[in-house]
Write a protein that holds these residues in place. Structure first.
Motif, short mmCIF file in Angstrom:
data_model
loop_
_atom_site.label_atom_id
_atom_site.label_comp_id
_atom_site.label_asym_id
_atom_site.label_seq_id
_atom_site.Cartn_x
_atom_site.Cartn_y
_atom_site.Cartn_z
N THR A 44 -3.92 -1.80 2.29
CA THR A 44 -3.36 -2.64 1.22
C THR A 44 -3.68 -4.11 1.45
OG1 THR A 44 -1.29 -2.74 2.45
CG2 THR A 44 -1.48 -1.06 0.74
N PRO A 66 -7.29 -4.82 -2.37
CA PRO A 66 -6.29 -4.02 -3.09
C PRO A 66 -6.73 -3.79 -4.53
CG PRO A 66 -5.26 -5.82 -1.88
CD PRO A 66 -6.73 -6.05 -1.84
N PRO A 71 -1.26 -1.97 -6.28
CA PRO A 71 -1.35 -2.78 -5.07
C PRO A 71 -1.06 -2.02 -3.77
CG PRO A 71 0.55 -3.42 -6.38
CD PRO A 71 -0.20 -2.41 -7.17
N THR A 72 -0.66 -0.76 -3.87
CA THR A 72 -0.44 0.04 -2.66
C THR A 72 -1.72 0.74 -2.22
OG1 THR A 72 0.23 2.02 -3.88
CG2 THR A 72 1.97 0.45 -3.30
N THR A 73 -2.81 0.51 -2.96
CA THR A 73 -4.09 1.16 -2.66
C THR A 73 -5.16 0.09 -2.47
OG1 THR A 73 -3.46 3.01 -4.06
CG2 THR A 73 -5.78 2.80 -3.55
N GLY A 74 -6.04 0.32 -1.53
CA GLY A 74 -7.17 -0.58 -1.32
C GLY A 74 -8.48 0.15 -1.54
#
Length: 127
Positions: A44, A66, A71-74
């Motif tokens: 993240t 991100p 926003p919890t994934t990159g």
């Protein structure tokens, strides 16, 4: 032809640059160590993995950004900057590293400036 000593580095959080807080750059790594360290960092945050030649010149190869919608994934993306510099572009070490990074980090996109493009199938080839 000159023989160079290549090592790899990982930068833990590029957002620290904008906030004024220091980031941590871990250098002197093998490619395998760099991939392992990069993977261990949260996906993240904006992190980077790069290569250094002779401890003097360096260039980033992969960055994680991100995903704006989540926003919890990159997303890991290849940086094609090395293609614009003949010494890096012609290096077999760099070509092998890029191929391994694409495979090990499941890279599907390149980040060219502000553009996110499909990743080329072969190192050194940009569509």
């Amino acid at each position: 032809m000159a023989v160079h000593r290549y090592t790899f580095y990982v930068i833990d959080d590029l957002c620290h640059v904008e906030s004024g807080r220091p980031f941590v750059a871990t250098s002197g790594l093998t490619l395998e160590e760099a991939v392992q360290y990069y993977r261990a960092l949260p996906h993240t945050q904006e992190k980077a993995l790069g290569i250094s030649a002779d401890g003097v010149r360096s260039i980033e190869l992969v960055v994680c950004h991100p995903v704006p919608a989540d926003p919890t994934t990159g997303r890991n993306m290849l940086l094609p900057t090395y293609l614009g510099r003949s010494g890096w572009r012609r290096s077999r070490v760099v070509a092998a590293a890029v191929a391994m990074l694409k495979r090990e980090l499941s890279i599907e996109h390149i980040l060219d400036g502000e553009l996110v493009l499909p990743c080329p199938d072969e190192p050194g080839v940009v569509r």
